[in-house]
Enzyme design. Structure first.
Site, PDB file in Angstrom:
ATOM      1  N   TYR A   1      -3.637   8.532   2.794  1.00 50.45           N
ATOM      2  CA  TYR A   1      -3.098   9.538   3.706  1.00 50.45           C
ATOM      3  C   TYR A   1      -1.587   9.417   3.817  1.00 50.45           C
ATOM      4  O   TYR A   1      -0.988   8.417   3.403  1.00 50.45           O
ATOM      5  CB  TYR A   1      -3.749   9.421   5.089  1.00 50.45           C
ATOM      6  CG  TYR A   1      -3.224   8.282   5.944  1.00 50.45           C
ATOM      7  CD1 TYR A   1      -2.336   8.529   6.988  1.00 50.45           C
ATOM      8  CD2 TYR A   1      -3.619   6.965   5.723  1.00 50.45           C
ATOM      9  CE1 TYR A   1      -1.859   7.484   7.786  1.00 50.45           C
ATOM     10  CE2 TYR A   1      -3.150   5.926   6.514  1.00 50.45           C
ATOM     11  CZ  TYR A   1      -2.271   6.196   7.538  1.00 50.45           C
ATOM     12  OH  TYR A   1      -1.792   5.169   8.317  1.00 50.45           O
TER      13      TYR A   1
ATOM     14  N   ARG B   1       5.221   8.649  -2.319  1.00 44.59           N
ATOM     15  CA  ARG B   1       4.323   7.547  -1.955  1.00 44.59           C
ATOM     16  C   ARG B   1       2.861   7.959  -2.086  1.00 44.59           C
ATOM     17  O   ARG B   1       2.017   7.157  -2.493  1.00 44.59           O
ATOM     18  CB  ARG B   1       4.611   7.039  -0.546  1.00 44.59           C
ATOM     19  CG  ARG B   1       3.794   5.791  -0.186  1.00 44.59           C
ATOM     20  CD  ARG B   1       4.215   5.166   1.120  1.00 44.59           C
ATOM     21  NE  ARG B   1       4.006   6.086   2.245  1.00 44.59           N
ATOM     22  CZ  ARG B   1       4.370   5.811   3.501  1.00 44.59           C
ATOM     23  NH1 ARG B   1       4.985   4.669   3.776  1.00 44.59           N
ATOM     24  NH2 ARG B   1       4.159   6.678   4.462  1.00 44.59           N
TER      25      ARG B   1
ATOM     26  N   ARG C   1     -24.587   8.695  -2.241  1.00 42.93           N
ATOM     27  CA  ARG C   1     -23.812   7.500  -1.921  1.00 42.93           C
ATOM     28  C   ARG C   1     -24.048   6.435  -2.983  1.00 42.93           C
ATOM     29  O   ARG C   1     -25.187   6.110  -3.323  1.00 42.93           O
ATOM     30  CB  ARG C   1     -24.219   6.959  -0.548  1.00 42.93           C
ATOM     31  CG  ARG C   1     -23.495   5.680  -0.131  1.00 42.93           C
ATOM     32  CD  ARG C   1     -24.023   5.150   1.205  1.00 42.93           C
ATOM     33  NE  ARG C   1     -23.294   3.951   1.619  1.00 42.93           N
ATOM     34  CZ  ARG C   1     -23.586   2.710   1.233  1.00 42.93           C
ATOM     35  NH1 ARG C   1     -24.595   2.506   0.391  1.00 42.93           N
ATOM     36  NH2 ARG C   1     -22.871   1.682   1.672  1.00 42.93           N
TER      37      ARG C   1
ATOM     38  N   LYS D   1      -1.330   3.183   0.987  1.00 40.44           N
ATOM     39  CA  LYS D   1      -1.560   3.750   2.318  1.00 40.44           C
ATOM     40  C   LYS D   1      -2.966   4.346   2.396  1.00 40.44           C
ATOM     41  O   LYS D   1      -3.168   5.559   2.329  1.00 40.44           O
ATOM     42  CB  LYS D   1      -0.499   4.805   2.639  1.00 40.44           C
ATOM     43  CG  LYS D   1      -0.417   5.161   4.125  1.00 40.44           C
ATOM     44  CD  LYS D   1       0.776   6.055   4.402  1.00 40.44           C
ATOM     45  CE  LYS D   1       0.850   6.483   5.854  1.00 40.44           C
ATOM     46  NZ  LYS D   1       1.181   5.373   6.763  1.00 40.44           N
TER      47      LYS D   1
ATOM     48  N   GLU E   1       3.787  -6.908   9.522  1.00 41.87           N
ATOM     49  CA  GLU E   1       4.237  -5.616  10.046  1.00 41.87           C
ATOM     50  C   GLU E   1       3.486  -5.296  11.323  1.00 41.87           C
ATOM     51  O   GLU E   1       2.586  -6.040  11.736  1.00 41.87           O
ATOM     52  CB  GLU E   1       4.018  -4.512   9.011  1.00 41.87           C
ATOM     53  CG  GLU E   1       2.574  -4.380   8.544  1.00 41.87           C
ATOM     54  CD  GLU E   1       2.421  -3.487   7.323  1.00 41.87           C
ATOM     55  OE1 GLU E   1       3.348  -2.708   7.027  1.00 41.87           O
ATOM     56  OE2 GLU E   1       1.357  -3.573   6.659  1.00 41.87           O
TER      57      GLU E   1
ATOM     58  N   LEU F   1       3.203  -2.170   4.009  1.00 36.67           N
ATOM     59  CA  LEU F   1       3.398  -0.805   3.539  1.00 36.67           C
ATOM     60  C   LEU F   1       4.866  -0.577   3.227  1.00 36.67           C
ATOM     61  O   LEU F   1       5.743  -0.998   3.990  1.00 36.67           O
ATOM     62  CB  LEU F   1       2.941   0.184   4.616  1.00 36.67           C
ATOM     63  CG  LEU F   1       3.031   1.658   4.217  1.00 36.67           C
ATOM     64  CD1 LEU F   1       2.016   1.975   3.126  1.00 36.67           C
ATOM     65  CD2 LEU F   1       2.805   2.557   5.427  1.00 36.67           C
TER      66      LEU F   1
END
Length: 285
Positions: free
Chosen positions: A32, A51, A100, A149, A181, A205
């Site tokens: 995301y 990114r 799945r 991310k 972070e 990140l």
């Protein structure tokens, strides 16, 4: 009523659906980005687009949309939802092949792409930034590829709740004695006028706001050192702050109950926030 974007369509949010077999839902197999909007324009869109492409490549996931088309979708959502200050959230998953399985689906399986806006009046003139944030430290037990991310946000969410229960605003994560972070931001301390923040690697990140803020800091002749630091070192710092796409530069005034300086936002963080907002407004798309 909010308009959202799902797999090529603009829809009222109550009509938007994603398969229950989507791997983002079942496996957190997705990435995301969040792009801020100020004055109706996108902040650092190019950085987020680059990114996004990197995250997809690292996970061997196909990008379902070109950069130009993605920019147009962002702009259209901002227009349709009349966003002056707020956020555009983007998520891409590996999609669904109707069942799945731990193994990746067939290569021709279409990725899922979803975008929606959040209206955030007063995003730039934040009372929280004038007050400063209080943080606690927690153990960093996330997976090793934090430079991607992904939507694997359970532990950061738990960290936010740990901070909330402690009467604080956020948590800084610590691994092998060193701060990595924040739960949704990059972490910094300032000592003797020098800005110190962890070096880039798989452990954190690669923040888009981080890159811009450090560039602006160096252009303003501020000293920057990219290295690890401890919570104890942070508690002895003159000031501290975090950076993120949605909070920009956020001063930190307390770490594990220890006030920094006089307990109010410091001059370096305050100035960097001003510079960042000014420069990014000029370059906004």
């Amino acid at each position: 009523m909010r308009t959202v974007y799902v797999n090529g369509e603009y829809l009222p949010e109550h009509e938007a659906t994603v398969s229950i077999f989507d791997r983002g839902f079942l496996m957190a197999d997705g990435v995301y980005e969040v792009t801020s909007v100020l004055d109706g324009k996108l902040i650092d869109f190019d950085g987020h687009a680059v990114r996004l492409s990197r995250s997809l490549n690292e996970l061997e996931m196909r990008n379902p949309i070109s950069k130009d088309d993605l920019l147009e979708v962002h702009r259209e959502l901002v227009r349709r939802n009349e966003i002056d200050e707020g956020l555009v959230y983007l998520q891409v998953t590996r999609g669904s092949d109707g069942d799945r399985d731990f193994a990746f689906p067939a290569e021709e399986t279409e990725p899922t792409i979803v975008l929606f806006t959040q209206n955030k009046p007063g995003l730039a003139d934040s009372p929280a930034a004038r007050k400063g944030a209080k943080v606690i430290s927690i153990e960093d037990i996330r997976w090793g590829r934090r430079d991607i991310k992904t939507v694997q946000l359970l532990y950061p969410s738990m960290g936010k709740m740990m901070a909330k229960k402690a009467g604080c605003d956020d948590a800084w994560m610590v691994e092998d004695g060193m701060v990595t972070e924040g739960t949704s931001n990059n972490a910094y301390i300032v000592k003797g006028g020098k800005i110190i923040t962890r070096h880039l690697g798989n452990e954190i990140l690669h923040g888009i706001t981080r890159a811009a803020v450090l560039r602006f800091a160096r252009e303003a002749q501020m000293a920057v050192e990219e290295r690890s630091f401890t919570i104890a070192e942070a508690q002895e710092a003159d000031e501290a702050f975090t950076t993120s796409a949605s909070a920009f530069v956020m001063p930190v005034v307390e770490i594990d109950g220890v006030a920094l300086g006089d307990g109010t936002p410091g001059p370096v963080a305050t100035r960097l926030r001003e510079i960042y907002l000014d420069e990014m407004r000029k370059a906004a798309q």
